[in-house]
Design a protein around this motif. Structure first.
Motif, PDB file in Angstrom:
ATOM      1  N   THR A 126       0.841  -1.143  -0.047  1.00 48.01           N
ATOM      2  CA  THR A 126      -0.009   0.111  -0.035  1.00 48.01           C
ATOM      3  C   THR A 126       0.882   1.309   0.007  1.00 48.01           C
ATOM      4  O   THR A 126       1.931   1.307   0.571  1.00 48.01           O
ATOM      5  N   ILE A 127       0.346   2.323  -0.502  1.00 45.46           N
ATOM      6  CA  ILE A 127       1.181   3.668  -0.631  1.00 45.46           C
ATOM      7  C   ILE A 127       1.174   4.148   0.742  1.00 45.46           C
ATOM      8  O   ILE A 127       2.318   5.161   0.595  1.00 45.46           O
ATOM      9  N   THR A 128       0.498   3.826   1.706  1.00 46.56           N
ATOM     10  CA  THR A 128       1.005   4.585   3.092  1.00 46.56           C
ATOM     11  C   THR A 128       0.578   3.459   4.217  1.00 46.56           C
ATOM     12  O   THR A 128      -0.768   3.037   4.096  1.00 46.56           O
ATOM     13  N   GLY A 129       1.217   3.366   5.181  1.00 43.88           N
ATOM     14  CA  GLY A 129       1.021   2.450   6.117  1.00 43.88           C
ATOM     15  C   GLY A 129       0.204   3.153   7.296  1.00 43.88           C
ATOM     16  O   GLY A 129      -0.533   2.520   7.990  1.00 43.88           O
ATOM     17  N   GLU A 130       0.732   4.420   7.697  1.00 47.42           N
ATOM     18  CA  GLU A 130       0.254   5.083   8.912  1.00 47.42           C
ATOM     19  C   GLU A 130       0.510   6.535   8.452  1.00 47.42           C
ATOM     20  O   GLU A 130      -0.508   7.523   9.433  1.00 47.42           O
TER      21      GLU A 130
END
Length: 481
Positions: free
Chosen positions: A432-436
């Motif tokens: 995914t392009i962002t985890g957090e």
């Protein structure tokens, strides 16, 4: 800054001056706000507007907002939103401004609504293991207040000492303990939210179980201020662990330490933290704090277990990691606390260096492949690549940097290209392009590639249902540019 399709062209990292000419529409907005809100709650001088114009990503809008509003009560938030709705003025909601994705960019001519004065810790109910807090409460303050009752707020972002609960909710923040306790979403039971038209709505439950209707709490968590203004949060608390064990492991390569992480996963032990730091990160800590971590290996793992089985679990992890060919050392007391603190905030910044940070996540089984891809990308584009990762859940924070050259006003194209390659590599590995950190403005170029056109359309339809005038976070990840 080279523009990637889907980015907002008015945003810049440059320190350019805003127009000095007064904006008649902005003056009308400020006057309307000052009629309804207490004195001192509305700021409109350029210095204050500049201070609230962005988050830690450092992007600036091309023109200033009309006003910054600092409400102290839910009723004042409602009043501000009613005015914004009546005047069709855009609003962005801001907590501590510690976000890293450009999700809090002041709308030109609009309103920055700061929740920093909503700081009441309304109640802690030890018998129910929950707390009710306003959105501006600092994450670490909540955790410390819970500790007095033998409890804690389990999400553990590295920014805990300055980020707010409302900001954590908006971005669905993660942290060091997420591999065991989950991200913010897993600790939020209920929310009080002011909608775009000023309506106050409560979603969720004060019970651990509750399946009535759609999960609107899950919808608001991570929505980045696009659906409403979170004013109060009911969070789930967890018992303080009776014991915590800490271990560090040093390896000669990122690949070796990645293989150790895979061995940890196969062991079926559930650590509370599995943190990975590469050689670049270790050198940065050494330079900033006077340590000698980089002399001990080219990569490091920081492991923790907690609870009644902490010692037995760490004994097993010690054997597993050592069998993977990585040297291990158990830490106790202040030594353990210091290592965790170094992981959180030990790194420094380099002068005269351009740096772009990426936050991606991949399945844990693909972590070694992602590390190899990352190293190859650095070599291909001639940029330095550094990595700090919540390796226990596959979330990598990757920094790409290059030396500044005379006359450069923005990072060179090679750094941007390398960042693009890193995100695409994560997607290719099923990630995914962002985890957090969230999508914000910086991750928008890759959003449709991950979600697909139809899902993105559906998400925009959901926003339209909550915010039909489109005044909340107009330049968010759901913008249609």
């Amino acid at each position: 800054m080279p523009q990637v399709p889907g980015t907002v062209p008015v945003l810049t990292r440059a320190n350019r001056q805003w127009p000095a000419e007064p904006d008649p529409q902005a003056a009308r907005v400020v006057a309307a706000l000052r009629r309804e809100l207490p004195s001192g709650s509305v700021r409109a001088d350029l210095q204050e507007l500049a201070r609230y114009a962005s988050d830690a990503a450092g992007l600036r809008p091309g023109a200033p907002p009309a006003a910054v509003v600092l409400p102290e009560t839910t009723a004042e938030v409602q009043a501000a939103m009613r005015i914004a709705s009546a005047l069709r003025v855009p609003v962005v909601v801001r907590g501590a401004g510690s976000g890293l994705s450009g999700a809090v960019i002041a709308p030109p001519g609009g309103i920055v609504l700061s929740t920093e004065r909503l700081t009441r810790l309304i109640e802690i109910r030890p018998e129910d293991e929950l707390a009710v807090v306003e959105a501006g409460v600092i994450t670490g303050d909540l955790d410390r207040a819970a500790a007095a009752h033998g409890l804690r707020y389990a999400p553990d972002p590295a920014s805990a000492d300055f980020s707010t609960i409302g900001g954590n909710v908006a971005m669905n923040a993660g942290g060091l303990r997420c591999c065991k306790y989950g991200v913010t979403r897993e600790s939020v039971l209920a929310l009080d939210v002011v909608l775009a038209d000023g309506t106050l709505m409560t979603v969720g439950h004060r019970t651990i179980k509750g399946v009535t209707g759609l999960d609107l709490v899950g919808l608001f968590v991570g929505s980045e201020g696009t659906l409403g203004v979170v004013v109060t949060v009911t969070v789930r608390l967890r018992p303080l662990p009776v014991a915590t064990e800490t271990m560090v492991a040093f390896a000669d390569s990122l690949g070796d330490v990645g293989a150790a992480v895979q061995a940890i996963t196969r062991s079926r032990v559930q650590p509370s933290a599995v943190e990975l730091l590469d050689e670049s990160s270790l050198r940065s800590i050494d330079e900033n704090r006077g340590t000698d971590l980089a002399a001990r290996g080219r990569a490091m793992l920081l492991l923790q277990t907690d609870g009644h089985g902490a010692t037995a679990e760490m004994d097993e992890l010690e054997s597993v990691v050592a069998a993977a060919g990585v040297s291990v050392q158990r830490l106790v007391g202040e030594e353990a606390d210091r290592m965790v603190e170094l992981r959180r905030s030990g790194r420094g910044s380099k002068k005269d260096t351009w740096r772009i940070g990426e936050d991606v996540a991949v399945p844990r089984s693909r972590l070694v492949e992602m590390i190899a891809a990352m190293e190859g990308i650095g070599a291909r584009y001639g940029v330095e690549v550094g990595c700090v990762a919540h390796a226990g859940d596959g979330n990598l924070h990757i920094g790409l940097s290059a030396a500044m050259r005379p006359g450069e006003a923005e990072p060179p194209a090679a750094v941007h290209a390398a960042a693009d390659a890193v995100v695409r590599a994560a997607l290719d590995l099923g990630g995914t392009i962002t985890g957090e950190h969230g999508v914000g403005a910086l991750k928008r170029p890759w959003l449709e590639r991950e979600l697909g056109t139809r899902q993105l359309q559906l998400q925009r339809s959901v926003k339209a249902a909550f915010d039909p005038l489109g005044i909340l976070a107009p330049d968010s990840f759901l913008a249609t540019v």
